[in-house]
Design a protein around this motif. Structure first.
Motif, PDB file in Angstrom:
ATOM      1  N   PRO A 169     -19.054  18.735 -33.442  1.00 20.15           N
ATOM      2  CA  PRO A 169     -18.507  18.631 -32.568  1.00 20.15           C
ATOM      3  C   PRO A 169     -17.373  18.408 -32.742  1.00 20.15           C
ATOM      4  N   SER A 170     -16.748  16.902 -33.356  1.00 21.79           N
ATOM      5  CA  SER A 170     -15.711  16.896 -33.804  1.00 21.79           C
ATOM      6  C   SER A 170     -14.671  18.044 -34.258  1.00 21.79           C
ATOM      7  N   ILE A 171     -15.462  18.887 -35.394  1.00 24.08           N
ATOM      8  CA  ILE A 171     -14.179  20.099 -35.660  1.00 24.08           C
ATOM      9  C   ILE A 171     -13.694  20.935 -34.995  1.00 24.08           C
ATOM     10  N   LEU A 172     -14.881  21.384 -34.266  1.00 26.62           N
ATOM     11  CA  LEU A 172     -14.037  21.557 -32.870  1.00 26.62           C
ATOM     12  C   LEU A 172     -13.062  21.305 -31.294  1.00 26.62           C
ATOM     13  N   GLU A 173     -13.551  19.567 -31.780  1.00 28.08           N
ATOM     14  CA  GLU A 173     -12.523  19.059 -30.514  1.00 28.08           C
ATOM     15  C   GLU A 173     -10.885  19.135 -31.763  1.00 28.08           C
ATOM     16  N   ASP A 174     -11.614  19.409 -32.408  1.00 26.78           N
ATOM     17  CA  ASP A 174      -9.730  19.344 -33.429  1.00 26.78           C
ATOM     18  C   ASP A 174      -9.067  20.379 -32.984  1.00 26.78           C
ATOM     19  N   MET A 175     -10.105  21.692 -33.411  1.00 24.98           N
ATOM     20  CA  MET A 175      -9.857  22.859 -33.158  1.00 24.98           C
ATOM     21  C   MET A 175      -8.817  23.384 -31.431  1.00 24.98           C
ATOM     22  N   LEU A 207     -24.435  12.354 -34.493  1.00 22.64           N
ATOM     23  CA  LEU A 207     -22.921  12.984 -34.381  1.00 22.64           C
ATOM     24  C   LEU A 207     -22.566  12.269 -35.681  1.00 22.64           C
ATOM     25  N   MET A 208     -21.570  13.222 -36.503  1.00 17.16           N
ATOM     26  CA  MET A 208     -21.115  12.349 -38.238  1.00 17.16           C
ATOM     27  C   MET A 208     -19.409  12.785 -37.736  1.00 17.16           C
ATOM     28  N   PRO A 209     -19.116  11.824 -37.269  1.00 19.82           N
ATOM     29  CA  PRO A 209     -17.033  12.567 -37.590  1.00 19.82           C
ATOM     30  C   PRO A 209     -16.218  12.512 -37.978  1.00 19.82           C
ATOM     31  N   ALA A 210     -15.473  14.108 -38.294  1.00 15.90           N
ATOM     32  CA  ALA A 210     -15.542  14.403 -39.776  1.00 15.90           C
ATOM     33  C   ALA A 210     -13.223  14.155 -39.567  1.00 15.90           C
ATOM     34  N   SER A 211     -12.504  13.781 -40.148  1.00 18.25           N
ATOM     35  CA  SER A 211     -11.506  13.564 -40.237  1.00 18.25           C
ATOM     36  C   SER A 211     -10.722  15.380 -41.147  1.00 18.25           C
ATOM     37  N   PHE A 212      -9.217  15.647 -40.148  1.00 18.17           N
ATOM     38  CA  PHE A 212      -8.357  16.815 -40.623  1.00 18.17           C
ATOM     39  C   PHE A 212      -7.891  15.877 -42.200  1.00 18.17           C
ATOM     40  N   ILE A 213      -8.141  16.721 -42.908  1.00 17.53           N
ATOM     41  CA  ILE A 213      -6.894  16.070 -44.415  1.00 17.53           C
ATOM     42  C   ILE A 213      -6.195  17.743 -44.803  1.00 17.53           C
ATOM     43  N   ARG A 265     -13.322  16.078 -43.598  1.00 16.88           N
ATOM     44  CA  ARG A 265     -14.260  15.466 -44.554  1.00 16.88           C
ATOM     45  C   ARG A 265     -14.476  13.856 -43.778  1.00 16.88           C
ATOM     46  N   ILE A 266     -16.029  13.747 -43.838  1.00 18.41           N
ATOM     47  CA  ILE A 266     -16.691  13.285 -43.570  1.00 18.41           C
ATOM     48  C   ILE A 266     -16.640  11.698 -43.564  1.00 18.41           C
ATOM     49  N   ASP A 267     -17.062  11.118 -42.399  1.00 18.34           N
ATOM     50  CA  ASP A 267     -16.272  10.095 -42.792  1.00 18.34           C
ATOM     51  C   ASP A 267     -17.796   8.989 -42.538  1.00 18.34           C
ATOM     52  N   GLY A 268     -17.482   8.228 -43.752  1.00 16.12           N
ATOM     53  CA  GLY A 268     -18.685   7.087 -43.526  1.00 16.12           C
ATOM     54  C   GLY A 268     -19.931   7.986 -44.664  1.00 16.12           C
ATOM     55  N   GLU A 269     -21.267   7.146 -44.772  1.00 14.30           N
ATOM     56  CA  GLU A 269     -22.324   7.455 -45.803  1.00 14.30           C
ATOM     57  C   GLU A 269     -22.818   8.796 -45.069  1.00 14.30           C
ATOM     58  N   LEU A 270     -23.815   9.704 -45.832  1.00 14.33           N
ATOM     59  CA  LEU A 270     -24.485  10.536 -45.883  1.00 14.33           C
ATOM     60  C   LEU A 270     -25.820   9.955 -46.617  1.00 14.33           C
ATOM     61  N   ALA A 271     -27.147  10.270 -44.711  1.00 18.64           N
ATOM     62  CA  ALA A 271     -28.210   9.587 -45.630  1.00 18.64           C
ATOM     63  C   ALA A 271     -28.852  10.665 -46.269  1.00 18.64           C
ATOM     64  N   ASN A 272     -28.491  11.817 -46.496  1.00 22.86           N
ATOM     65  CA  ASN A 272     -29.144  13.313 -47.090  1.00 22.86           C
ATOM     66  C   ASN A 272     -28.264  13.286 -48.317  1.00 22.86           C
ATOM     67  N   PRO A 273     -28.688  12.756 -49.580  1.00 24.23           N
ATOM     68  CA  PRO A 273     -27.946  13.158 -50.610  1.00 24.23           C
ATOM     69  C   PRO A 273     -27.910  14.285 -51.188  1.00 24.23           C
ATOM     70  N   HIS A 274     -28.427  15.393 -51.047  1.00 22.30           N
ATOM     71  CA  HIS A 274     -27.790  16.824 -51.279  1.00 22.30           C
ATOM     72  C   HIS A 274     -26.881  18.001 -50.567  1.00 22.30           C
ATOM     73  N   ILE A 275     -26.513  16.936 -49.862  1.00 26.19           N
ATOM     74  CA  ILE A 275     -25.872  17.890 -48.704  1.00 26.19           C
ATOM     75  C   ILE A 275     -23.748  16.836 -48.758  1.00 26.19           C
ATOM     76  N   GLY A 276     -23.124  18.065 -48.633  1.00 26.56           N
ATOM     77  CA  GLY A 276     -21.335  17.500 -49.317  1.00 26.56           C
ATOM     78  C   GLY A 276     -20.506  16.959 -47.855  1.00 26.56           C
ATOM     79  N   LYS A 277     -19.770  16.392 -48.439  1.00 25.36           N
ATOM     80  CA  LYS A 277     -18.883  15.723 -46.488  1.00 25.36           C
ATOM     81  C   LYS A 277     -18.105  16.332 -46.661  1.00 25.36           C
ATOM     82  N   GLU A 278     -17.393  17.436 -47.373  1.00 24.21           N
ATOM     83  CA  GLU A 278     -16.028  18.422 -46.823  1.00 24.21           C
ATOM     84  C   GLU A 278     -16.306  19.401 -46.198  1.00 24.21           C
ATOM     85  N   PRO A 279     -16.671  19.681 -44.685  1.00 22.05           N
ATOM     86  CA  PRO A 279     -16.841  20.699 -44.368  1.00 22.05           C
ATOM     87  C   PRO A 279     -15.523  21.508 -43.949  1.00 22.05           C
TER      88      PRO A 279
END
Length: 631
Positions: A313-319, A171-177, A195-209
């Motif tokens: 999952p956190s986006i679906l919960e927010d929606m 899981l990577m919790p994301a906060s509404f902006i 915006r995804i909270d915290g750091e990502l292990a994969n440097p090639h993907i973005g943090k802002e879905p």
């Protein structure tokens, strides 16, 4: 040589490259480390003594590669055999010239670089001599399990207790902006950023879905069984217009779907299946040399798919979405979302109506190597080879069987088989209508000898309605079953029908103003009326009379009873599994704008615009064949 792994899979890759000297790196993978144990170098031609079989593999000779005409010096082959199973063995062969071979650069994953040193055994005068040599940067100097975790954020195949592979993710919790309006050619949407909270292990993907959903307040975007398309960024196709994949088409299809049926598109910044833009370009360079999309990733040191779905999952919960109808062709995506606790109640494929010369091999690899939905395979099969009477029919172009090409000249006439363009033309048309695309349908040359653009009514968008108006008379009609016209209280235009072909016109209609209609004539207004008429929820109270859409009453039995475009429209929509209503309009000649387009011009028109071409007689014969098979 090629090698066969313990599961019997042959691992061998070929590249059309010249080289002066060949370096073979034999690498041992274990559960704790990746260690290079042997490296042999030989010039131009292999030594007389073949290398020993790799541990855990079966050694099989390959045919000696042929030299290119007019070339001398080196064999034009670079073989790279790679096994990513834990405890397996891999052999990498590289060129000292290195022309055209992208290599991983810099760090890979969480720690460590991609370079190193290895023990090198070079053959000199018939004996092996040990020396130290730099290791070409082809393999990450990380334990394999850690390397996979570094790129996948633990989304990799982890063996279970019984040895079964299970997909896991974290899981990577994301906060509404913020949220804003998103006007597009396909309608008005809302864009919701996270915006995804915290750091990502994969440097090639973005943090802002982000989330895209219809601005229509009447469209459902929460609750249970909500249509959801989880889409991964593809800058090359969605922005630059690349035809190497089908990502742009899938994104637009997803947006059209949620505009009609409700739901959301979740857009994730995961370029190139999670390897980033630069690495994706390197993978494309590998594909230019003959690798498929899976092997290109493997050569660059990545797993075949590095995407993760932790923020979903956190986006679906927010929606407020409790369960989803997932719009996808990818079984891996389904498994990962389920492992994250997403309730996937059902899935629906998102298949582009046709391939092109640039993306066909990519699509074939998705089916053969990544187990994508059979609907994608069906589309590819319809474009290539179809079975007719237990024999393979020739390749079709725009749905037309080329073996019958020369006999089709000025107009449509059925052959002894009952077909004109061939059964494949109907199958291709059905696949296109199912995907929400338009097709061209021609009637008999002794009837009207005209072609209509046809699409399913429930797939109408402002964009494709405007496209239809551009190439036709603009007199848009909707074909409906007689029972449905009675339910909607649409009377016939006249009691005594004097039309030479018996076309059954009803009173023209528009959707009411509560559906956003203004004057009713714009492409946006007409698309809204057509979609409404193509919805089972539409009632008589949703319509005003007269209007700008002409209903046509199709006869029971369809093209088996009447060989008209009205019946062909309903038949195609029903065969495609959509609402049995179709939009149709006659195509105007571009050569002689005061006339209607005839078959020779229609064929050029379809070739130019990529439409599938079929005929009413083909649809009728297809129904006889398939409905007879069911009986």
């Amino acid at each position: 040589h090629r090698f066969v792994d313990p599961n019997g899979r042959c691992i061998r890759h070929s590249y059309p490259i010249e080289f002066r000297n060949v370096t073979c790196i034999v690498t041992r993978y274990s559960s704790s480390t990746i260690k290079t144990t042997t490296m042999a170098s030989f010039p131009l031609r292999p030594p007389a003594v073949a290398p020993s079989p790799l541990p855990g593999t079966v050694d099989r000779p390959c045919p000696r590669p042929r030299r290119r005409p007019g070339r001398s010096g080196a064999a034009p082959l670079l073989a790279c055999a790679l096994t990513l199973a834990l405890g397996g063995t891999s052999a990498l062969v590289s060129s000292d010239a290195g022309r055209g071979l992208p290599q991983p650069r810099g760090t890979w994953g969480r720690r460590g670089g991609v370079g190193g040193r290895a023990v090198c055994n070079t053959r000199r005068g018939g004996s092996l001599e040990a020396s130290s040599a730099p290791l070409p940067p082809l393999i990450p100097s990380l334990p394999l399990r850690e390397a996979a975790a570094a790129v996948l954020s633990d989304a990799f195949h982890a063996p279970g207790e019984e040895g079964d592979a299970t997909l896991v993710d974290e899981l990577m919790p994301a906060s509404f902006i913020a949220e804003t309006a998103l006007p597009t050619p396909n309608g008005l949407f809302r864009l919701r950023a996270y915006r995804i909270d915290g750091e990502l292990a994969n440097p090639h993907i973005g943090k802002e879905p982000c989330v895209i959903y219809s601005a229509d307040p009447g469209v459902r975007t929460s609750g249970r069984n909500v249509p959801v398309r989880v889409h991964d960024q593809c800058l090359t196709s969605e922005v630059l217009g690349s035809q190497r994949c089908d990502c742009r088409e899938q994104l637009l299809m997803g947006m059209d779907f949620v505009a009609r049926e409700g739901g959301v598109v979740i857009y994730l910044q995961q370029e190139g299946r999670g390897i980033g833009l630069a690495n994706k370009v390197a993978a494309y360079a590998m594909q230019d040399m003959g690798l498929d999309t899976v092997d290109a990733n493997l050569h660059l040191g990545f797993p075949e798919d590095c995407r993760t779905y932790g923020p979903v999952p956190s986006i679906l919960e927010d929606m407020g979405i409790e369960s989803v109808q997932l719009l996808t062709n990818n079984p891996r995506k389904v498994d990962l979302l389920k492992s994250l606790g997403v309730d996937v109640s059902s899935t629906q494929p998102m298949v582009a109506p046709k391939s092109n010369q640039h993306n066909r091999r990519y699509l074939e690899a998705k089916v053969a190597r990544m187990n994508h939905t059979s609907a994608l395979g069906d589309m590819l099969a319809a474009e290539n080879l179809v079975r007719v009477n237990s024999a393979m029919a020739p390749r079709v172009k725009n749905g037309i069987d080329e073996s019958q090409d020369e006999s089709i000249e000025e107009g449509v006439r059925a052959a002894a088989s009952g077909y004109c363009f061939g059964r494949a033309s109907v199958e291709a048309a059905v696949a296109a209508v199912k995907a929400g695309e338009m097709v061209v349908v021609v009637d008999d040359m002794d009837r009207e000898n005209e072609g209509d653009l046809i699409m399913a009514a429930d797939a109408a968008t402002p964009k494709n309605v405007a496209e239809m108006v551009r190439y036709t008379s603009g007199y848009l009609c909707i074909a409906l079953e007689g029972e449905r016209m009675e339910e909607l209280q649409i009377p016939m235009m006249t009691i005594k029908n004097e039309d030479p072909k018996g076309t059954a016109f009803g009173i023209s209609v528009d959707a009411t103003k509560k559906h956003g209609i203004t004057t009713g004539i714009s492409a946006r207004d007409r698309a809204a009326t057509l979609r409404l008429l193509g919805s089972p929820s539409c009632t008589s109270a949703d319509l005003v009379r007269p209007g700008h859409i002409m209903p046509l009453r199709a006869r029971p039995g369809g093209t088996l009873v009447r060989d008209g475009h009205t019946e062909a429209s309903v038949d195609l929509a029903r065969l495609a599994g959509r609402h049995p209503s179709g939009v149709l309009c006659e195509i105007v000649s571009e050569d002689e704008p005061e006339e209607m387009a005839r078959l020779p011009e229609l064929r050029r028109f379809c070739d130019s615009h990529g439409y599938v071409l079929t005929s009413i007689v083909d649809i009728a014969q297809y129904r006889r064949d398939t409905e007879g098979d069911k009986e």
